[in-house]
Design an enzyme around this catalytic site. Structure first.
Site, PDB file in Angstrom:
ATOM      1  N   GLU A  37      -9.463   0.533   5.456  1.00 31.61           N
ATOM      2  CA  GLU A  37      -8.487  -0.538   5.597  1.00 31.61           C
ATOM      3  C   GLU A  37      -8.545  -1.141   6.997  1.00 31.61           C
ATOM      4  OE1 GLU A  37      -4.931  -0.027   3.137  1.00 31.61           O
ATOM      5  OE2 GLU A  37      -3.815  -0.434   4.969  1.00 31.61           O
ATOM      6  N   GLU A  62     -11.398  -3.474   7.121  1.00 32.53           N
ATOM      7  CA  GLU A  62     -11.083  -4.724   6.424  1.00 32.53           C
ATOM      8  C   GLU A  62     -10.143  -5.587   7.274  1.00 32.53           C
ATOM      9  OE1 GLU A  62      -9.409  -4.008   2.562  1.00 32.53           O
ATOM     10  OE2 GLU A  62      -9.449  -6.123   2.019  1.00 32.53           O
ATOM     11  N   SER A  92      -5.041  -5.565   0.662  1.00 34.78           N
ATOM     12  CA  SER A  92      -6.318  -4.928   0.955  1.00 34.78           C
ATOM     13  C   SER A  92      -6.982  -4.526  -0.356  1.00 34.78           C
ATOM     14  CB  SER A  92      -6.048  -3.691   1.813  1.00 34.78           C
ATOM     15  OG  SER A  92      -7.104  -2.789   1.700  1.00 34.78           O
ATOM     16  N   GLU A 128      -1.760   4.957 -12.414  1.00 36.80           N
ATOM     17  CA  GLU A 128      -2.885   4.519 -11.582  1.00 36.80           C
ATOM     18  C   GLU A 128      -4.158   5.273 -11.958  1.00 36.80           C
ATOM     19  OE1 GLU A 128      -3.070   5.740  -7.431  1.00 36.80           O
ATOM     20  OE2 GLU A 128      -3.538   3.688  -6.851  1.00 36.80           O
TER      21      GLU A 128
END
Lengths: 579, 228
Positions: A284, A287, A324, A366
């Site tokens: 992250e 990014e 993200s 998830e």
């Protein structure tokens, strides 16, 4: 604020104006029983529908009133134990129980049920009324939340959480009179709604009407299958909550006992989701810095919370490019186990089962998402909640308090303090800032503590200067707060660089799969503090210093943001129906 | 205001049709109370009605003769409350349903005498604890009939009888052999065809199939049907 003098059972009490009789009585040690009332003071949630009519007290000269919904006034005289008040409480409870299945011996909620506790407190020994019972179809459609509305007592706490706090708007009162019940739009199964599976409804449900879907049986099955290599990962927030189920004080750090307990259950390797968290931070941060340096779209939004991800997919399909693309720590961990780790130990990934212990019910959903598969294998096979782990320990006759403290297995059990604080609101952002500061400043960080981003507040912000750039960061927990932030971003009114969002008030420590807090937010505070204590004691507190992560990049992933990392550790989002 | 119930019923209202006997007057709509014959001289105004446990309410007045069963009347008004309840608070949502069920049990001969105590307590608690005016007044018809016409409740429970011949489950129709002329009218009117008998011979009712509807009683021209 001025004070008011009243008398409760002839005992003088002085309280602030606006205090309810219930709170005033607590001040002198009188605990009036309640059922529908829910006050989450730290999250500014006051659910007082006064609909259960259990907290009745007698007001001199007026008769019965509900103590949860009546504010005190000067000279008020209240009696809590008159014949009339006691009779009202008992008969009202009798009414509630006359429309309740009373299958406590086989109910999930037994031992944690507020209706059961009320029965205990009032010592009701007989329910005289018999007749029609509410019957509603069971809803086991989703991976996360089970609904048995025949156990619903219509306190409607779930509605407040779903509509007011989370602004998701799935649960609402339907029907009239005896047929009234909390249901989904058009009575659809939960799976077919815009429910985000945050589980806050189940976290506050006083009875067994809303519960998590259980996967304990699946886990027992694989643990007893000799052909399977079962790997478990434990989320940061679970270690500071599991102890509560075994009589430990809230906020007790029970990491070591939990690890040895998991080994005794028969898991082949006990690893830490915080390792996945450190990995998430690496990806992250990369990014974030890329977007910052190359004029990419800012703010960048964290994507560790599956409930939050589903929320923006439903509610903000036009903003799918700002979160993200990183997977959550749970999924990154699963992906690494079934590729890198499987190869390292020479076991066919098809024979590896990844189980995750999560404070969350949405993690179950998830894990089952289609995007999160590698070669038709789910990255995480089963996700069970902290509560389910406690139940498994109980079932296996393991008393956590008597277990030795053990350590995680290597290499995927190594983590930094930054990976552990993921469990509390503000933690992901703090971890990312630590890492970003080290990368941008190109030197070790002196002060790793970002105190402004901590705490249970629904919205926090901070500004830090890194390498001459002022970075404005926002943190929001609770989806209602997130919605406000997202709307600002949509209108281009927000100038944040990075935003962390968690669906549950307080972050994962207050997740829907955690031991029940019964409205006591102090427990959440203590869990959060415990996580920061672990962080403080850690030798390494910046994710990039995690040796196992370094080795992973050296041996397998090359660099953060490499094509291999993208293939395994990043995901895509999809537009979902707004209804 | 101030006109007595008696004046209203007999003078202004023109009395009771078919010269039947006055039994009760219900004032104030579904949340009101029942005034028995002994209080028929009560003046109609807010204070006086309140004194005898009734209300002005909507201003409605329902006069009942001896063909009304007071238990059934209470049940009838409660049915209205069940429909109108929003379902928010426990006493109104569940309590009224339980009240209705207890009354149903009484009208079907399934209750014992202790039920009356439970019924009274339930009524009082619903009144005292309900959230809004609907629940706070819904037990009024039950409390009022229980106070003024307790004998009817006891008759239903102890003797299994409904004096007014309203509670069908408590009724038992038979044909009086001496009076039946075999006209077949009852058999032709019976909706479940449970009356048998040849022309000009005494008919009889097959009790296992009878639904106690009373069609035979209404159609017989010779008063040959007996109700127990």
């Amino acid at each position: 604020m001025y004070t008011i003098k009243i008398k409760i059972n002839d005992i003088p009490v002085e309280v602030e104006a606006g205090t309810t009789i219930l709170r005033a009585a607590e001040k002198i040690g009188i605990k009036i029983p309640t059922l529908c009332h829910l006050n989450l003071h730290d999250f500014k949630v006051d659910h007082t529908p006064a609909s259960c009519r259990v907290c009745q007290v007698e007001l001199k000269g007026k008769g019965l009133i509900t103590s949860c919904a009546t504010s005190v006034y000067e000279g008020m005289e209240v009696f809590t134990n008159t014949q009339k008040a006691l009779r009202a409480r008992r008969v009202v409870l009798e009414m509630i129980l006359s429309d309740h299945p009373k299958d406590c011996l086989v109910c999930d909620k037994s031992g944690n049920c507020e209706l059961q506790s009320l029965g205990e407190q009032l010592h009701l020994r007989n329910v005289r009324f018999k007749g029609r019972m509410s019957k509603h179809p069971l809803d086991f459609s989703s991976q996360s939340i089970a609904r048995d509305m025949s156990k619903c007592i219509m306190c409607r706490r779930c509605e407040t959480m779903c509509n007011t706090v989370q602004t998701v708007g799935v649960l609402s009162n339907t029907g009239r009179g005896f047929d009234a019940v909390v249901d989904t739009p058009m009575h659809r199964p939960l799976q077919d709604t815009k429910c985000t599976f945050c589980g806050q409804c189940a976290a506050v449900c006083p009875t067994g009407a809303l519960m998590g879907i259980e996967h304990m049986a699946d886990v027992w099955r694989v643990l007893n299958d000799k052909n399977k290599f079962v790997v478990v990962q434990t989320a940061p927030a679970t270690r500071v909550a599991i102890g509560e189920m075994f009589g430990m004080e809230p906020g007790t750090i029970a990491t070591g006992q939990m690890i040895s307990g998991l080994r005794r259950l028969g898991f082949d390797r006990v690893f830490d989701t915080s390792f996945g968290a450190d990995l998430t931070v690496m990806e992250e941060t990369k990014e974030f810095i890329d977007r910052l340096n190359n004029g990419g779209r800012l703010p960048i939004l964290t994507s560790c919370c599956p409930s939050w991800v589903k929320f923006f997919e439903h509610q903000f399909p036009d903003l799918l490019d700002i979160p993200s693309s990183c997977k959550s720590p749970q999924q990154m961990f699963g992906a690494i186990v079934k590729t890198f780790y499987a190869k390292k130990i020479g076991i066919n990934p098809k024979d590896i089962v990844v189980v995750s212990i999560m404070p969350c019910l949405a993690k179950k959903y998830e894990a089952a998402r289609d995007e999160h598969q590698i070669e038709n294998m789910h990255e995480v096979d089963y996700s069970i909640s902290t509560r389910e782990l406690g139940f498994m320990f109980e079932e296996a006759c393991i008393d956590l308090t008597h277990l030795p403290k053990e350590k995680y297995d290597n290499p995927l059990g190594e983590s930094t303090g930054a990976g552990v604080i993921f469990g509390s609101s503000g933690g992901v952002l703090e971890a990312t800032l630590r890492n970003a500061a080290e990368i941008l400043d190109k030197k070790p960080l002196q002060n790793v503590d970002f105190h402004e981003v901590r705490g249970l507040d629904g919205f926090k912000e901070t500004e830090v200067e890194i390498n001459g750039i002022k970075i404005k960061a926002g943190i929001s927990c609770g989806l209602g707060n997130a919605r406000k932030l997202l709307e600002k971003i949509r209108k281009k009114e927000a100038d944040y660089h990075i935003i962390e969002i968690m669906a549950c008030p307080g972050g994962c420590i207050g997740g829907g799969g955690q031991p029940f807090h019964h409205g006591n937010t102090e427990i959440l505070q203590k869990r959060s503090e415990a996580l920061y204590r672990i962080d403080k004691k850690s030798k390494k507190r910046v994710s990039s210093n995690n040796e196992a992560i370094k080795a992973l990049y050296d041996e397998f992933l090359d660099n953060p943001g490499s094509s291999k990392a993208h293939q395994l550790l990043h995901t895509i989002y999809r537009k979902r129906n707004k209804e | 205001m101030g006109t007595t119930v008696k004046e209203l019923v007999y003078n202004m209202g023109g009395g009771i049709p078919k010269n039947k006997k006055f039994k009760a007057a219900q004032t104030g709509g579904p949340s009101g109370g029942c005034i028995p014959e002994s209080l028929i001289n009560t003046p109609i105004d807010y204070e006086e009605l309140k004194k005898i446990d009734s209300i002005m309410g909507s201003g409605g007045l329902i006069v009942m003769d001896d063909s009304s069963c007071m238990v059934n009347v209470a049940k009838y008004f409660l049915e209205f409350t069940l429909h109108e309840s929003c379902g928010k608070c426990v006493p109104c949502r569940i309590g009224n349903m339980r009240l209705f069920e207890i009354l149903t049990n009484i009208t079907e001969g399934k209750a014992d005498i202790n039920t009356l105590e439970t019924l009274k307590e339930l009524c009082e608690v619903i009144k005292e604890t309900s959230l809004c005016g609907l629940g706070q007044s819904s037990p009024n018809p039950v409390l009022s009939t229980l106070k003024r016409f307790k004998n009817e409740y006891e008759e239903h429970i102890n003797q299994g009888k409904c004096h007014a011949h309203v509670c069908t489950k408590l009724l038992h129709y038979t044909i009086i052999a001496d009076k039946c002329v075999g006209c077949t009218l009852c058999a032709r009117n019976c909706p479940v065809n449970c009356i048998e008998g040849k022309r000009k011979e005494v008919h009889f009712i097959n009790q296992t199939e009878c639904i106690n509807c009373g069609e035979c009683f209404n159609s017989c021209s010779f008063n040959a049907i007996n109700i127990l």
